[in-house]
Design a protein around this motif. Sequence first.
Motif, PDB file in Angstrom:
ATOM      1  N   HIS A  75      31.933  60.240  71.408  1.00 41.11           N
ATOM      2  CA  HIS A  75      31.805  59.035  70.670  1.00 41.11           C
ATOM      3  C   HIS A  75      30.811  59.552  69.485  1.00 41.11           C
ATOM      4  N   ARG A  76      29.852  60.226  69.807  1.00 33.29           N
ATOM      5  CA  ARG A  76      28.824  60.763  69.033  1.00 33.29           C
ATOM      6  C   ARG A  76      29.346  61.643  68.269  1.00 33.29           C
ATOM      7  N   GLU A  77      30.082  62.664  68.571  1.00 37.96           N
ATOM      8  CA  GLU A  77      30.754  63.545  67.517  1.00 37.96           C
ATOM      9  C   GLU A  77      31.455  62.833  66.535  1.00 37.96           C
ATOM     10  N   TYR A  78      32.255  61.659  66.774  1.00 36.15           N
ATOM     11  CA  TYR A  78      33.045  61.165  65.799  1.00 36.15           C
ATOM     12  C   TYR A  78      32.032  60.431  64.663  1.00 36.15           C
ATOM     13  N   LEU A  79      30.977  59.913  65.215  1.00 38.30           N
ATOM     14  CA  LEU A  79      30.136  59.350  64.139  1.00 38.30           C
ATOM     15  C   LEU A  79      29.449  60.206  63.406  1.00 38.30           C
ATOM     16  N   GLU A  80      29.175  61.663  63.515  1.00 41.72           N
ATOM     17  CA  GLU A  80      28.516  62.657  62.861  1.00 41.72           C
ATOM     18  C   GLU A  80      29.009  62.951  61.496  1.00 41.72           C
ATOM     19  N   LEU A  81      28.405  62.925  60.535  1.00 43.06           N
ATOM     20  CA  LEU A  81      28.544  63.360  59.299  1.00 43.06           C
ATOM     21  C   LEU A  81      28.436  65.021  59.208  1.00 43.06           C
ATOM     22  N   THR A  82      28.900  65.738  58.382  1.00 40.80           N
ATOM     23  CA  THR A  82      28.470  67.279  58.228  1.00 40.80           C
ATOM     24  C   THR A  82      27.379  67.364  57.494  1.00 40.80           C
ATOM     25  N   VAL A  83      26.773  68.549  57.327  1.00 43.93           N
ATOM     26  CA  VAL A  83      25.506  68.875  56.653  1.00 43.93           C
ATOM     27  C   VAL A  83      26.257  68.727  55.103  1.00 43.93           C
ATOM     28  N   ASP A  84      27.229  69.002  54.751  1.00 46.88           N
ATOM     29  CA  ASP A  84      27.886  69.144  53.132  1.00 46.88           C
ATOM     30  C   ASP A  84      28.063  67.708  52.950  1.00 46.88           C
ATOM     31  N   HIS A  86      26.053  65.159  54.008  1.00 43.66           N
ATOM     32  CA  HIS A  86      24.989  64.818  53.871  1.00 43.66           C
ATOM     33  C   HIS A  86      24.490  65.328  52.549  1.00 43.66           C
ATOM     34  N   ARG A  87      24.698  66.271  51.976  1.00 45.27           N
ATOM     35  CA  ARG A  87      24.297  66.813  50.764  1.00 45.27           C
ATOM     36  C   ARG A  87      25.010  66.268  49.720  1.00 45.27           C
ATOM     37  N   SER A 115      16.833  71.633  55.192  1.00 45.63           N
ATOM     38  CA  SER A 115      17.396  72.545  54.128  1.00 45.63           C
ATOM     39  C   SER A 115      18.020  71.632  52.944  1.00 45.63           C
ATOM     40  N   LEU A 116      18.167  70.410  53.073  1.00 46.01           N
ATOM     41  CA  LEU A 116      18.466  69.628  51.829  1.00 46.01           C
ATOM     42  C   LEU A 116      17.147  69.099  51.252  1.00 46.01           C
ATOM     43  N   ASN A 117      15.819  69.198  51.737  1.00 49.82           N
ATOM     44  CA  ASN A 117      14.812  68.801  51.060  1.00 49.82           C
ATOM     45  C   ASN A 117      14.944  67.397  50.652  1.00 49.82           C
ATOM     46  N   PRO A 118      15.030  66.520  51.371  1.00 50.41           N
ATOM     47  CA  PRO A 118      14.893  64.995  51.116  1.00 50.41           C
ATOM     48  C   PRO A 118      13.525  64.573  50.646  1.00 50.41           C
ATOM     49  N   ILE A 119      13.286  63.467  50.274  1.00 51.38           N
ATOM     50  CA  ILE A 119      11.907  62.934  49.935  1.00 51.38           C
ATOM     51  C   ILE A 119      11.210  62.669  51.068  1.00 51.38           C
ATOM     52  N   LEU A 120      11.884  62.130  52.083  1.00 49.31           N
ATOM     53  CA  LEU A 120      11.163  62.072  53.462  1.00 49.31           C
ATOM     54  C   LEU A 120      12.109  62.082  54.570  1.00 49.31           C
ATOM     55  N   ILE A 121      11.616  62.481  55.806  1.00 44.89           N
ATOM     56  CA  ILE A 121      12.571  62.808  57.096  1.00 44.89           C
ATOM     57  C   ILE A 121      12.009  61.647  58.162  1.00 44.89           C
TER      58      ILE A 121
END
Length: 351
Positions: A75-84, A86-87, A115-121
């Motif tokens: 279930h959790r794997e299905y909902l995950e988006l890749t790093v790319d 997210h980029r 690694s994506l350097n967002p404005i906040l985490i």
Amino acid sequence: MTRIDFKQPHVMAEIGCNHMGEFETAKELLTLAKEAGASVGKFQKRCPKELLTPEQYAAPHPNPRNAYGDTYGAHREYLELTVDQHRELKKHCEEIGLGYSCSVWDVTSAKEIVSLNPILIKVGSPSNQHWEMQKVLRDEYGGDIHISTGMTTKEEVEKIVTFWEEGAGDAKNRLVLYNCTSGYPVPFEDVCLLELRELYDKYHARVKAIGFSGHHLGIAVDVAAYAMGAQWNERHFTKDRTWKGTDHAASLEPAGLTKLCRDLQATWKCMTPKASEIFACGWRGPSVRGTLRGTRVGGVSPCPCTLCVDRRVCVGLVCATRLFLSPIGSKRPTALSRRVEIPVSMTRLSQ
């Protein structure tokens, strides 16, 4: 009690996993969040095999109706988006003028999002005692860190703040601390907003800002939270609350998020002292007394009030006399059907 320094409020639209594993839905939700007036759109990132024990990974979802796999791990794997992916979502945010952010749950995910350097985490309540992960965020990332304190004791909250105070440079001034009650949805009697005021009094001078992460229904509580010191407001966000998943029921749809953003900005504008003791719309002059039936009372100057229905008839404080008067010359019928004596201390009629 500490005086609150009211600053412009910000709304974080917590999309989380409400995209249901669909990248285009994730992009659409970002666009809808921007149109509603949110400052930031946020997702979640996990490495399920790092986060879960083998037993948890292989166990069935506790609510099968919301499951996207045969086991909780699937279930959790299905909902995950890749790093790319997210980029690409971050790029979409930049194109539409919305801040991109993500909650991280483990060390691997933290490093990926850094690694994506967002404005906040964001660090959710279940992860706020994960010191190895927070060390990555504190020492290998320069942006702001927002941390929720649901399911957290006062002693544990103090440990969080102290951990960031011990960081190099300006680490403590990158921390935003959120009041939160973890539940989906949270009954109003369990929101406990007085805890937010205590959080503000104790920590507002030791962190960058105070926030509120709400899992309740409606938007009234959020305005109260801002009035008690929460500059940041996080709400789960979806396009349709009937969609499959555990978070949709406690989420706001676009209309609700739009109203929340509107109401918080209006509340911010209200949080000022008067520039003068009496505003123009509350202006008083010499009292007069007259017999009113939508007719002229002479001997007084035109009113400076800019809120009048007609400057020939000042309706005074909160337009109270609108019940009794229509502007002179107006075809709109007056509410008075007979001549009555009314004190006119707040009414101004031009000659």
